[in-house]
Write an enzyme that holds these catalytic residues in place. Structure first.
Site, PDB file in Angstrom:
ATOM      1  N   GLU A  44     -13.494 -53.771 -26.363  1.00 37.48           N
ATOM      2  CA  GLU A  44     -13.813 -54.769 -25.342  1.00 37.48           C
ATOM      3  C   GLU A  44     -15.217 -55.325 -25.590  1.00 37.48           C
ATOM      4  OE1 GLU A  44     -12.222 -53.277 -21.592  1.00 37.48           O
ATOM      5  OE2 GLU A  44     -13.865 -54.320 -20.605  1.00 37.48           O
ATOM      6  N   ARG A  71     -20.768 -48.830  -7.769  1.00 37.07           N
ATOM      7  CA  ARG A  71     -19.331 -48.610  -7.944  1.00 37.07           C
ATOM      8  C   ARG A  71     -19.057 -47.195  -8.476  1.00 37.07           C
ATOM      9  NH1 ARG A  71     -15.647 -52.719  -8.832  1.00 37.07           N
ATOM     10  NH2 ARG A  71     -14.780 -51.708 -10.676  1.00 37.07           N
ATOM     11  N   ARG A  79     -18.779 -63.711 -16.308  1.00 30.05           N
ATOM     12  CA  ARG A  79     -18.999 -63.030 -17.570  1.00 30.05           C
ATOM     13  C   ARG A  79     -17.663 -63.050 -18.309  1.00 30.05           C
ATOM     14  NH1 ARG A  79     -22.542 -62.576 -21.266  1.00 30.05           N
ATOM     15  NH2 ARG A  79     -22.677 -60.536 -22.241  1.00 30.05           N
ATOM     16  N   ARG A 113     -22.250 -37.281  -8.512  1.00 24.55           N
ATOM     17  CA  ARG A 113     -21.813 -36.043  -7.852  1.00 24.55           C
ATOM     18  C   ARG A 113     -22.571 -34.839  -8.357  1.00 24.55           C
ATOM     19  NH1 ARG A 113     -16.426 -37.246  -9.831  1.00 24.55           N
ATOM     20  NH2 ARG A 113     -15.541 -38.695  -8.330  1.00 24.55           N
ATOM     21  N   TYR A 164     -15.622 -59.387  -7.138  1.00 26.21           N
ATOM     22  CA  TYR A 164     -15.418 -58.340  -8.135  1.00 26.21           C
ATOM     23  C   TYR A 164     -14.427 -57.343  -7.535  1.00 26.21           C
ATOM     24  CZ  TYR A 164     -17.228 -54.889 -11.602  1.00 26.21           C
ATOM     25  OH  TYR A 164     -17.395 -53.992 -12.622  1.00 26.21           O
ATOM     26  N   ASP A 198     -11.190 -54.808  -7.202  1.00 16.12           N
ATOM     27  CA  ASP A 198     -10.240 -53.916  -7.850  1.00 16.12           C
ATOM     28  C   ASP A 198      -8.838 -54.295  -7.374  1.00 16.12           C
ATOM     29  OD1 ASP A 198     -11.832 -52.292  -9.496  1.00 16.12           O
ATOM     30  OD2 ASP A 198     -12.522 -51.139  -7.776  1.00 16.12           O
ATOM     31  N   ARG A 220     -16.533 -50.740 -24.621  1.00 14.29           N
ATOM     32  CA  ARG A 220     -15.665 -49.560 -24.561  1.00 14.29           C
ATOM     33  C   ARG A 220     -14.464 -49.718 -25.484  1.00 14.29           C
ATOM     34  NH1 ARG A 220     -14.424 -50.321 -18.065  1.00 14.29           N
ATOM     35  NH2 ARG A 220     -13.795 -52.490 -18.202  1.00 14.29           N
TER      36      ARG A 220
HETATM   37  P1  FAD Z   1      -5.683 -62.618 -11.797  1.00 17.27           P
HETATM   38  O1  FAD Z   1      -5.038 -61.374 -12.287  1.00 17.27           O
HETATM   39  O2  FAD Z   1      -6.769 -63.194 -12.590  1.00 17.27           O
HETATM   40  O3  FAD Z   1      -4.556 -63.711 -11.582  1.00 17.27           O
HETATM   41  C1  FAD Z   1      -4.833 -65.071 -11.411  1.00 17.27           C
HETATM   42  C2  FAD Z   1      -3.811 -65.842 -12.224  1.00 17.27           C
HETATM   43  O4  FAD Z   1      -3.914 -67.232 -11.923  1.00 17.27           O
HETATM   44  C3  FAD Z   1      -4.027 -65.701 -13.729  1.00 17.27           C
HETATM   45  O5  FAD Z   1      -2.842 -65.260 -14.339  1.00 17.27           O
HETATM   46  C4  FAD Z   1      -4.381 -67.129 -14.162  1.00 17.27           C
HETATM   47  O6  FAD Z   1      -3.915 -67.452 -15.463  1.00 17.27           O
HETATM   48  C5  FAD Z   1      -3.684 -67.952 -13.104  1.00 17.27           C
HETATM   49  N1  FAD Z   1      -4.257 -69.293 -12.924  1.00 17.27           N
HETATM   50  C6  FAD Z   1      -5.568 -69.606 -12.761  1.00 17.27           C
HETATM   51  N2  FAD Z   1      -5.710 -70.943 -12.652  1.00 17.27           N
HETATM   52  C7  FAD Z   1      -4.470 -71.467 -12.751  1.00 17.27           C
HETATM   53  C8  FAD Z   1      -3.974 -72.806 -12.733  1.00 17.27           C
HETATM   54  N3  FAD Z   1      -4.800 -73.848 -12.636  1.00 17.27           N
HETATM   55  N4  FAD Z   1      -2.633 -73.001 -12.856  1.00 17.27           N
HETATM   56  C9  FAD Z   1      -1.796 -71.948 -12.999  1.00 17.27           C
HETATM   57  N5  FAD Z   1      -2.212 -70.682 -13.036  1.00 17.27           N
HETATM   58  C10 FAD Z   1      -3.535 -70.436 -12.911  1.00 17.27           C
HETATM   59  N6  FAD Z   1      -8.977 -53.128 -11.189  1.00 17.27           N
HETATM   60  C11 FAD Z   1      -8.668 -51.848 -10.855  1.00 17.27           C
HETATM   61  O7  FAD Z   1      -8.260 -51.597  -9.706  1.00 17.27           O
HETATM   62  N7  FAD Z   1      -8.733 -50.838 -11.782  1.00 17.27           N
HETATM   63  C12 FAD Z   1      -9.142 -51.049 -13.057  1.00 17.27           C
HETATM   64  O8  FAD Z   1      -9.197 -50.113 -13.868  1.00 17.27           O
HETATM   65  C13 FAD Z   1      -9.514 -52.387 -13.437  1.00 17.27           C
HETATM   66  N8  FAD Z   1      -9.929 -52.651 -14.683  1.00 17.27           N
HETATM   67  C14 FAD Z   1     -10.269 -53.936 -15.020  1.00 17.27           C
HETATM   68  C15 FAD Z   1     -10.671 -54.171 -16.327  1.00 17.27           C
HETATM   69  C16 FAD Z   1     -11.010 -55.454 -16.727  1.00 17.27           C
HETATM   70  C17 FAD Z   1     -11.461 -55.687 -18.137  1.00 17.27           C
HETATM   71  C18 FAD Z   1     -10.936 -56.527 -15.779  1.00 17.27           C
HETATM   72  C19 FAD Z   1     -11.314 -57.922 -16.192  1.00 17.27           C
HETATM   73  C20 FAD Z   1     -10.507 -56.293 -14.479  1.00 17.27           C
HETATM   74  C21 FAD Z   1     -10.178 -55.000 -14.082  1.00 17.27           C
HETATM   75  N9  FAD Z   1      -9.717 -54.715 -12.793  1.00 17.27           N
HETATM   76  C22 FAD Z   1      -9.395 -53.421 -12.447  1.00 17.27           C
HETATM   77  C23 FAD Z   1      -9.565 -55.801 -11.776  1.00 17.27           C
HETATM   78  C24 FAD Z   1      -8.130 -56.373 -11.727  1.00 17.27           C
HETATM   79  O9  FAD Z   1      -7.802 -56.927 -12.976  1.00 17.27           O
HETATM   80  C25 FAD Z   1      -8.068 -57.454 -10.634  1.00 17.27           C
HETATM   81  O10 FAD Z   1      -8.441 -56.919  -9.397  1.00 17.27           O
HETATM   82  C26 FAD Z   1      -6.691 -58.111 -10.432  1.00 17.27           C
HETATM   83  O11 FAD Z   1      -5.965 -58.222 -11.605  1.00 17.27           O
HETATM   84  C27 FAD Z   1      -6.911 -59.466  -9.829  1.00 17.27           C
HETATM   85  O12 FAD Z   1      -5.708 -60.100  -9.474  1.00 17.27           O
HETATM   86  P2  FAD Z   1      -5.737 -61.642  -9.024  1.00 17.27           P
HETATM   87  O13 FAD Z   1      -4.345 -62.020  -8.677  1.00 17.27           O
HETATM   88  O14 FAD Z   1      -6.785 -61.855  -8.022  1.00 17.27           O
HETATM   89  O15 FAD Z   1      -6.262 -62.408 -10.324  1.00 17.27           O
HETATM   90  N1  UDP Z   2     -21.811 -48.661 -16.218  1.00 19.21           N
HETATM   91  C1  UDP Z   2     -22.771 -48.138 -17.041  1.00 19.21           C
HETATM   92  N2  UDP Z   2     -22.407 -47.237 -18.007  1.00 19.21           N
HETATM   93  C2  UDP Z   2     -21.126 -46.836 -18.167  1.00 19.21           C
HETATM   94  C3  UDP Z   2     -20.152 -47.364 -17.308  1.00 19.21           C
HETATM   95  C4  UDP Z   2     -20.523 -48.288 -16.338  1.00 19.21           C
HETATM   96  O1  UDP Z   2     -23.933 -48.481 -16.945  1.00 19.21           O
HETATM   97  O2  UDP Z   2     -20.852 -46.027 -19.059  1.00 19.21           O
HETATM   98  C5  UDP Z   2     -22.237 -49.643 -15.195  1.00 19.21           C
HETATM   99  C6  UDP Z   2     -22.145 -51.085 -15.703  1.00 19.21           C
HETATM  100  O3  UDP Z   2     -23.209 -51.809 -15.128  1.00 19.21           O
HETATM  101  C7  UDP Z   2     -20.833 -51.543 -15.123  1.00 19.21           C
HETATM  102  C8  UDP Z   2     -20.843 -50.838 -13.761  1.00 19.21           C
HETATM  103  O4  UDP Z   2     -21.433 -49.565 -14.044  1.00 19.21           O
HETATM  104  O5  UDP Z   2     -20.786 -52.941 -14.994  1.00 19.21           O
HETATM  105  C9  UDP Z   2     -19.499 -50.655 -13.127  1.00 19.21           C
HETATM  106  O6  UDP Z   2     -18.665 -49.937 -14.022  1.00 19.21           O
HETATM  107  P1  UDP Z   2     -17.090 -49.985 -13.915  1.00 19.21           P
HETATM  108  O7  UDP Z   2     -16.529 -48.979 -14.859  1.00 19.21           O
HETATM  109  O8  UDP Z   2     -16.713 -49.896 -12.498  1.00 19.21           O
HETATM  110  O9  UDP Z   2     -16.814 -51.445 -14.483  1.00 19.21           O
HETATM  111  P2  UDP Z   2     -15.434 -52.213 -14.747  1.00 19.21           P
HETATM  112  O10 UDP Z   2     -14.368 -51.189 -14.992  1.00 19.21           O
HETATM  113  O11 UDP Z   2     -15.226 -53.026 -13.554  1.00 19.21           O
HETATM  114  O12 UDP Z   2     -15.743 -53.006 -15.949  1.00 19.21           O
END
Ligand code: FAD
Ligand code: UDP
Length: 365
Positions: A299, A171, A248, A175, A347, A349, A279
């Site tokens: 986190e 991911r 996780r 560079r 997984y 975005d 982080r």
């Molecule tokens: P969700 O946002 O999980 O929505 C699903 C919803 O369904 C939830 O609100 C849940 O409560 C609800 N639900 C589940 N079961 C039920 C039920 N039985 N009844 C009613 N409601 C229910 N993506 C990026 O592009 N850039 C980023 O920087 C980035 N950072 C991230 C950082 C973290 C820590 C995490 C965890 C994810 C990150 N992502 C990022 C990914 C991003 O959050 C997801 O791609 C996106 O939010 C997923 O949308 P979704 O609708 O699939 O799921």
């Molecule tokens: N990662 C790492 N060191 C860092 C940042 C990321 O080893 O400082 C690795 C780690 O395995 C992580 C993966 O790269 O799960 C993807 O990172 P990303 O920032 O895309 O994770 P997310 O934002 O989805 O948590």
């Protein structure tokens, strides 16, 4: 006659995009959400003008012009570029892995010097990398693997790098230029005013019910609409009959600090093994905030148990095989569309979730 055309289970990006598009096709939708707010994991809580990314920092990035134009219809994006810092035992390195990192690690100055150093350090591996450890060492060498990857990754995923799939580390860009942009995508930014602006615009004029779990009254909900769009966990939909998919977990600790600038940037990764969090996010920097105080989120990765919020799917061979069995069951389920990171066990975005929702809209209408 049933009251709704579509019942949408979950108000994350998938559910919201689908609901919006269905309404555009004159379909009546109800969105139910088990949390006490809308937006899923992109939900923001505003405190003193700072949009706190409640479930961890979210940066929007995409190379899809279609998706970029789509989201820009609902909210304006700023020009935030993610360039996190890695803190390894008090020494700082630029991310992603680029000439700045190589210089900080080895003192090398030219791309050729950096390439030679990395080749030297990965000489032991030949052929296709079989796991994350081999993949990481072959991309950036042993020193960077040990200081910036191993500790972070093993905390994040709770298992050795040698037992993790290689794709996770792919991911991140590698560079041979002095460029700290964490993403290679053509478009990047954070919504001005936070992600709730996007969610509220998508759900404008659509019936919603928060604090409403589909599984409290599944039969009742199945009769409320002609079709269901289900964005919850796929194994839960089938009552875990084939087994439980692994995730996780994460724990977010939000702190307020009486300083205008806590860490000098939105994202600092702690890549050693000992620091219990991966982080620290300082939210105001996503929108270049000038407030007198600041909010940060630490986190902490955690072991996930069924019933808890599921964050990252563990896409290893065992879970992928189980998911495929559930997916086959899902295909037989008439009048239910499964989508999003929990129902597709991906997984994803944000841009990929939107793309997936738009694709299912296209298949539907
Ligand atoms: P969700 O946002 O999980 O929505 C699903 C919803 O369904 C939830 O609100 C849940 O409560 C609800 N639900 C589940 N079961 C039920 C039920 N039985 N009844 C009613 N409601 C229910 N993506 C990026 O592009 N850039 C980023 O920087 C980035 N950072 C991230 C950082 C973290 C820590 C995490 C965890 C994810 C990150 N992502 C990022 C990914 C991003 O959050 C997801 O791609 C996106 O939010 C997923 O949308 P979704 O609708 O699939 O799921
Ligand atoms: N990662 C790492 N060191 C860092 C940042 C990321 O080893 O400082 C690795 C780690 O395995 C992580 C993966 O790269 O799960 C993807 O990172 P990303 O920032 O895309 O994770 P997310 O934002 O989805 O948590």
């Amino acid at each position: 006659m049933v009251p709704y055309d579509y019942l949408i289970v979950g108000s994350g990006l998938f559910g919201c995009v689908f609901a919006h598009e269905a309404a555009e096709h004159n379909k009546k939708c109800l969105v139910i959400e088990r949390r006490n707010h809308l937006g899923g994991n992109i939900y923001c809580e505003n405190k003193g003008g700072i949009n706190i990314h409640y479930y961890g920092g979210h940066i929007f990035h995409t190379s899809s012009k279609r998706v970029w134009q789509y989201v820009n219809r609902f909210v304006e994006f700023n020009n935030y570029i993610n360039s996190p810092i890695a803190n390894y035992k008090g020494k700082l390195y630029n991310l992603p892995f680029n000439m700045n990192t190589f210089h900080e690690m080895w003192g090398v100055i030219t791309p050729q010097e950096a390439q030679m150093k990395i080749q030297e350090q990965c000489a032991a591996f030949k052929g296709e990398p079989k796991n994350l450890e081999e993949q990481a060492i072959s991309l950036v060498g042993k020193d960077i693997y040990e200081k910036l990857i191993k500790g972070y990754t093993e905390k994040q995923w709770g298992r050795p790098c040698s037992e993790l799939p290689a794709f996770i580390i792919k991911r991140l860009p590698v560079r041979y230029t002095y460029d700290n942009n964490y993403f290679n995508d053509l478009y990047q930014g954070v919504p001005i005013g936070g992600y709730n602006v996007l969610i509220n615009a998508l759900l404008k004029n659509i019936d919603v019910r928060t604090n409403t779990d589909f599984f409290v009254a599944p039969d009742e909900f199945k009769n409320i609409a002609n079709k269901i769009v289900y964005t919850g966990a796929i194994d839960q939909y089938f009552d875990y009959t084939l087994g439980t998919l692994e995730y996780r977990g994460l724990r977010f600790e939000i702190e307020k600090h009486n300083t205008d600038n806590y860490q000098g940037g939105a994202v600092v990764n702690y890549t050693d093994k000992e620091t219990p969090y991966t982080r620290i996010i300082e939210h105001k920097h996503f929108e270049f905030g000038k407030q007198r105080v600041t909010y940060i989120t630490k986190e902490y990765p955690s072991t996930w148990k069924p019933g808890e919020e599921a964050y990252y799917p563990v896409n290893d061979a065992k879970n992928t095989a189980l998911y495929q069995k559930y997916s086959a069951l899902a295909q037989q389920e008439n009048d239910v569309i499964f989508g999003g990171r929990l129902a597709e066990y991906k997984y994803y975005d944000m841009d990929k979730v939107i793309q997936s929702a738009l694709d299912s809209v296209e298949r539907e209408f």
